[in-house]
Design an enzyme around this catalytic site. Structure first.
Site, mmCIF file in Angstrom:
data_model
loop_
_atom_site.group_PDB
_atom_site.id
_atom_site.type_symbol
_atom_site.label_atom_id
_atom_site.label_comp_id
_atom_site.label_asym_id
_atom_site.label_seq_id
_atom_site.Cartn_x
_atom_site.Cartn_y
_atom_site.Cartn_z
ATOM 1 N N HIS A 51 0.850 -1.187 0.000
ATOM 2 C CA HIS A 51 0.000 0.000 0.000
ATOM 3 C C HIS A 51 0.890 1.243 0.000
ATOM 4 O O HIS A 51 2.099 1.172 0.206
ATOM 5 C CB HIS A 51 -0.914 -0.005 1.221
ATOM 6 C CG HIS A 51 -1.991 -1.040 1.160
ATOM 7 N ND1 HIS A 51 -3.026 -1.094 2.062
ATOM 8 C CD2 HIS A 51 -2.201 -2.074 0.299
ATOM 9 C CE1 HIS A 51 -3.823 -2.112 1.764
ATOM 10 N NE2 HIS A 51 -3.335 -2.721 0.711
ATOM 11 N N GLU A 53 1.349 3.702 2.052
ATOM 12 C CA GLU A 53 2.100 4.006 3.276
ATOM 13 C C GLU A 53 3.380 3.186 3.359
ATOM 14 O O GLU A 53 4.433 3.681 3.778
ATOM 15 C CB GLU A 53 1.232 3.736 4.507
ATOM 16 C CG GLU A 53 -0.054 4.561 4.550
ATOM 17 C CD GLU A 53 -1.244 3.854 3.924
ATOM 18 O OE1 GLU A 53 -2.367 4.040 4.421
ATOM 19 O OE2 GLU A 53 -1.051 3.112 2.926
ATOM 20 N N ALA A 158 -21.118 16.247 -23.125
ATOM 21 C CA ALA A 158 -20.681 17.599 -23.455
ATOM 22 C C ALA A 158 -21.811 18.301 -24.179
ATOM 23 O O ALA A 158 -22.455 17.710 -25.055
ATOM 24 C CB ALA A 158 -19.436 17.557 -24.346
ATOM 25 N N TRP A 174 -16.657 18.663 -32.974
ATOM 26 C CA TRP A 174 -16.486 18.458 -31.540
ATOM 27 C C TRP A 174 -17.165 19.608 -30.826
ATOM 28 O O TRP A 174 -16.884 20.761 -31.116
ATOM 29 C CB TRP A 174 -15.007 18.387 -31.150
ATOM 30 C CG TRP A 174 -14.307 17.198 -31.707
ATOM 31 C CD1 TRP A 174 -13.456 17.162 -32.768
ATOM 32 C CD2 TRP A 174 -14.372 15.864 -31.219
ATOM 33 N NE1 TRP A 174 -12.992 15.897 -32.964
ATOM 34 C CE2 TRP A 174 -13.532 15.077 -32.022
ATOM 35 C CE3 TRP A 174 -15.041 15.249 -30.173
ATOM 36 C CZ2 TRP A 174 -13.354 13.705 -31.826
ATOM 37 C CZ3 TRP A 174 -14.876 13.892 -29.963
ATOM 38 C CH2 TRP A 174 -14.036 13.141 -30.788
ATOM 39 N N ARG A 188 -12.242 7.324 -18.974
ATOM 40 C CA ARG A 188 -12.328 5.968 -19.526
ATOM 41 C C ARG A 188 -11.241 5.076 -18.937
ATOM 42 O O ARG A 188 -11.483 3.909 -18.617
ATOM 43 C CB ARG A 188 -12.167 6.016 -21.052
ATOM 44 C CG ARG A 188 -13.328 6.620 -21.789
ATOM 45 C CD ARG A 188 -13.029 6.693 -23.278
ATOM 46 N NE ARG A 188 -14.068 7.385 -24.021
ATOM 47 C CZ ARG A 188 -13.960 7.750 -25.287
ATOM 48 N NH1 ARG A 188 -12.833 7.504 -25.954
ATOM 49 N NH2 ARG A 188 -14.960 8.375 -25.887
ATOM 50 N N THR A 200 -25.676 5.827 -30.952
ATOM 51 C CA THR A 200 -24.360 6.468 -30.908
ATOM 52 C C THR A 200 -23.367 5.702 -31.769
ATOM 53 O O THR A 200 -22.548 6.293 -32.488
ATOM 54 C CB THR A 200 -23.856 6.556 -29.455
ATOM 55 O OG1 THR A 200 -24.743 7.362 -28.693
ATOM 56 C CG2 THR A 200 -22.460 7.150 -29.388
ATOM 57 N N GLY A 300 -26.456 7.521 -25.709
ATOM 58 C CA GLY A 300 -26.939 8.833 -26.051
ATOM 59 C C GLY A 300 -28.020 9.313 -25.092
ATOM 60 O O GLY A 300 -28.132 8.844 -23.955
#
Length: 366
Positions: A51, A53, A158, A174, A188, A200, A300
């Site tokens: 980990h 730490e 967006a 865009w 992603r 889409t 979408g």
């Protein structure tokens, strides 16, 4: 307080550098400071490895007696794949811990702090609101997974200033700027699955991969999930032909087409169909059964609307670009049934603003 903030920010940056690589563990960052100098810096390694730490303690070596540690999450107090971090901290000689947030795991929450205090180590909880929020963001999916076992669902889109995600002809590239799009690639990268609707895929033929500024695929890729009620996905689409991991969730599909898709390495899963399309709760359960802990919804508007109607979105990330599209037939971001009264609107318990180039992102938690 200035230097202390820098140290905690350094710890958060360390945690962010491993975000997406540590699951099912949360990404954590730790910084050790001795006499005003950073002597140890660590981030959580892959499951079964050190980990944050422990990485920082090993790096610090002998410079630990009287040192301070800044850590983004309360150190663990229980045995798991590795021994408890609090035991190593206690035996190291570190005298003070600064912790951004408590571990949301009910079996840990506060226990590590109590054990450290009992050993005579001074413990302070962080109070700088912005850094606390950043630390919480890093473990938000872990917090839901550890308590409920369900995946954390983020809806991202967006839109223009007038609330459009595409023109009346379906063109959307865009709307947002390069900085926003690069943030989406990071999202992603840290997600287990990216989900879109078949419209889409048909209109945009997206890759849905996590890529760098040069368009090269990164080393960690999400499962691409397509909601395709009637099995319409084109066999020449990028999601089918590029060799990446893709799952088609449908209610019906011709057996020859399913066989062809599966021969190309694409998975097909059939779920129940409702009058308005596929049962999205069943889709989420399919992903949960596959060990998916984080889902990024990218489109979408029908998929987004159905999820909003079901009230199962955990987080909104909305990029607003300084452009105006206009047009009565231009496409808005969220369809679905909607509401009759403003009092029934989905409300955010918290929301934050962030700038990406010329765009502004609203990050909200309903």
């Amino acid at each position: 307080m200035g230097l202390e903030i820098d140290y905690m920010q350094h710890a958060i940056l360390a945690a962010r550098s491993v975000d997406g690589k540590t699951k099912p563990n949360p990404p954590v960052g730790a910084v050790i400071v001795y006499e005003g100098t950073v002597v140890g810096l660590g981030a959580t390694q892959t499951p079964g490895q050190d980990h944050a730490e422990i990485v920082a303690i090993k790096q610090a070596g002998n410079d630990l007696i009287g040192a301070e540690m800044y850590v983004t999450l309360e150190p663990c107090s229980m045995f798991g794949r590795t021994p408890p971090c609090v035991d190593a901290i206690i035996s190291s000689g570190i005298s003070r811990l600064n912790i951004a947030i408590l571990d949301p795991n009910p079996n840990e929450n506060g226990h590590g702090i109590n054990k450290l205090k009992a050993a005579g180590i001074e413990v302070s909880m962080w109070e700088a609101e912005e850094l606390v929020f950043q630390a919480q963001q890093l473990v938000e999916s872990y917090a839901k997974n550890i308590v409920t076992g369900d995946p954390f669902i983020t809806l991202k889109y967006a839109m223009s200033i007038d609330g459009k995600i595409a023109t009346s002809t379906g063109k959307s590239k865009w709307i947002s700027g390069q900085d926003s799009r690069q943030e989406v690639h990071r999202m992603r990268y840290t997600s287990d699955a990216v989900l879109v609707g078949i419209e889409t895929v048909i209109s945009d033929d997206p890759k849905l991969t996590a890529r760098d500024l040069n368009g090269v695929n990164l080393d960690n890729q999400p499962l691409r999930v397509v909601i395709d009620t009637r099995g319409r996905i084109p066999l020449d689409s990028k999601l089918v032909t590029d060799g990446g991991a893709t799952l088609i969730v449908c209610a019906e599909m011709e057996s020859n087409k399913q066989n062809r898709l599966e021969s190309l390495g694409v998975s097909v899963e059939k779920v129940a169909k409702h009058e308005n399309g596929i049962d999205l709760r069943a889709v989420i359960e399919v992903l949960r059964s596959r060990g998916i802990l984080t889902i990024l919804i990218e489109g979408g508007s029908r998929i987004a609307g159905n999820l909003v109607d079901l009230r199962i979105i955990d987080k909104f990330v909305v990029f607003i670009a300084p452009i105006v599209i206009g047009g009565c037939d231009s496409i808005g971001p969220i369809a679905g049934f909607g509401i009759d009264n403003i009092s029934d609107a989905l409300k955010f318990k918290s929301a934050h603003l962030q700038k990406y180039g010329d765009d502004i992102a609203i990050i909200g938690y309903p």
